[in-house]
Design an enzyme around this catalytic site. Structure first.
Site, short mmCIF file in Angstrom:
data_model
loop_
_atom_site.label_atom_id
_atom_site.label_comp_id
_atom_site.label_asym_id
_atom_site.label_seq_id
_atom_site.Cartn_x
_atom_site.Cartn_y
_atom_site.Cartn_z
N SER B 46 0.82 -1.18 0.02
CA SER B 46 0.09 -0.03 -0.12
C SER B 46 0.79 1.40 0.10
CB SER B 46 -0.76 0.06 1.30
OG SER B 46 -2.06 0.96 1.20
N GLU B 47 0.68 2.16 -1.08
CA GLU B 47 1.95 3.11 -1.12
C GLU B 47 2.03 4.02 -0.06
OE1 GLU B 47 -0.57 2.29 -3.49
OE2 GLU B 47 -1.39 4.22 -4.52
N ASN B 48 1.06 4.34 0.72
CA ASN B 48 1.21 5.18 2.08
C ASN B 48 2.20 4.70 3.05
OD1 ASN B 48 -0.86 3.31 2.33
ND2 ASN B 48 -1.49 4.15 4.23
N SER B 88 8.72 4.08 0.20
CA SER B 88 7.43 3.31 -0.55
C SER B 88 7.48 3.77 -2.01
CB SER B 88 6.17 3.80 0.11
OG SER B 88 5.08 3.41 -0.72
#
Lengths: 233, 218
Positions: B46-48, B88
């Site tokens: 999850s890119e966060n 990320s």
């Protein structure tokens, strides 16, 4: 304040020196890990003409969204601006200038800004509106655009735990943009849930060293949830 | 019959391989997490700032500090790790993520994708999509083949502002699975009960139809 002790006594003191027209780099992703009390202090001060770099602009009435209510923000640098009707209205009417920036490029702009790197090449955005007017170079047969890094007069961020020297630990996905935002501000202001005495944090577990932090304050947080999703047992 | 949202997710999951790190976009791609084949290990990014995203939490597990890229509350699986946004996107832009699945408004036969704004109508922003399409080798775009009024979304040239240029090689629609190669769409699979003719009539960009186009198997 003395020596390396970064703790300040009030939110007013934490944002001392903020003036109209300044640039602020803010941590947070949606409403997760946002410096909510520092944002409220900016609202209380009524500072205007601000340029703010943050992944999102909060939602209506929450996070950076509250600074739109009194039109304190002149320009927003963000990757995602959905879920915010006031933001959309001000953008559409031209009152608010918006520089849509890809999320990874935004994180790297902050990281590079804090690391003294003025610009970097990235494939992200090549051939899209983001790349328009930017220098293009080819490396190994691929196209890259030149993106300039970001520096702020202030940065505002939220961490979980700190010692009085400003050594920081973050918690879960509330870390997000906060470490990079802190490094990119001339005056880096961080609010945390808990401040402990120096020596109580394991140096191996510090996520961001206190050298980047100028002012530190302990606050209480509402920690609003944007999309509360649950499953049943 | 056009595929349902769950069938689309199921077909996406057939592209997973054991040991894959996968980034799933908001919407149908996220649903694919429900169809990871038994016995296969897939780690969701999850890119966060989370690798090893788990299902939604039980009521008592809800944690405001643990959300996914769609700002939904989530959990972590065993072996998960947490990191900042720059790290990320280093994973994403550095090509370390094995498979990226995301939605789109339009794709074209040059491999261009438009997914983040409709001028004058909808401006939400690109979030991490531009980084994902520029950084990943292996991307699947999931979308409906045509609009409700029957206008193709698989075009000779995208009409909306681009999210990425020349980066899409595989598209899964509610009617078909297609590759993009040599400036044209190549029909690989049909949704069950959907004819090659129907797909061809709803594909505006150049379409190559191989001799044998099997139906998808679920």
């Amino acid at each position: 304040m003395s020596g390396f002790d970064k703790v300040v006594g009030s939110y007013e003191e934490a944002m001392d020196g903020l003036e109209d027209g300044m640039t602020i780099i803010a941590g947070g992703f949606g409403l997760c890990g946002i410096p909510e009390n520092l944002i409220k202090e900016i609202k209380r001060r009524g500072t205007t003409g601000l340029t703010i770099a943050s992944n999102n602009a909060g939602v209506d009435g929450k996070g950076l969204g509250v600074l739109l209510e009194d039109r304190q923000i002149k320009k927003m640098i963000a990757s995602y601006v959905g879920e915010n009707a006031l933001f959309e209205a001000q953008m559409m009417s031209g009152e608010l200038e918006v520089e849509l920036t890809p999320q990874g490029t935004l994180a790297e702009k902050m990281r590079a800004g804090g690391a003294g790197i003025p610009a970097f090449y990235t494939a992200t955005g090549y051939g899209t509106p983001v790349g328009e007017g930017k220098e293009v170079r080819e490396f190994g047969g691929r196209h890259y655009i030149l993106e300039e890094s970001l520096r702020g007069d202030f940065s505002i961020a939220k961490a979980w735990k700190a010692d009085r020297y400003g050594n920081l630990m973050f918690r879960k996905t509330a870390r997000n943009f906060n470490p990079m935002a802190i490094t990119a501000g001339k005056i880096a202001v961080v609010e945390v849930e808990e401040i402990v005495e120096v020596g109580q944090l394991d140096p191996d577990e510090i996520h961001l060293p206190g050298i980047y932090v100028n002012r530190l304050i302990q606050g209480t947080f509402a920690k609003d949830i944007e999309q509360r999703t649950v499953r049943s047992a | 019959m056009a595929l349902t949202r769950d069938q689309l997710a199921q077909r996406v999951a057939q592209e997973f391989q054991d040991g894959y790190y996968v980034n799933l976009g908001i919407g149908i791609p996220t649903l694919a997490a429900n169809y990871i084949p038994e016995g296969m290990q897939v780690m969701l990014q999850s890119e966060n700032g989370l690798l090893g995203m788990g299902p939604f939490p039980l009521e008592h597990e809800v944690d405001a500090d643990l959300v996914n890229a769609g700002k939904q509350t989530v959990t972590m699986v065993k072996g998960a790790s947490l990191f900042n946004s720059a790290d990320s996107f280093a994973m994403i832009r550095g090509g370390h993520v094995d498979l990226t699945v995301l939605g789109a408004f339009e794709v074209d036969c040059q491999g261009n994708i438009a997914s983040y704004m409709i001028p004058g109508k909808l401006i939400k922003g690109m979030g991490g999509a531009m980084d994902l399409v520029a950084g990943a080798e292996n991307i699947i775009v999931t979308m409906t083949h045509a609009s409700k009024s029957g206008e193709s979304k698989l075009l000779p040239q995208c009409t909306l502002p681009l999210t990425g240029k020349g980066c899409i090689k595989r598209v899964l629609t509610d009617l078909a699975l297609l590759d993009i190669a040599d400036g044209r769409f190549v029909l690989r699979e049909r949704a069950p009960g959907v004819s090659v003719e129907e797909i061809a009539s709803l594909t505006a960009g150049e379409l190559f139809i191989p001799g044998d186009v099997p139906e998808m198997v679920f």
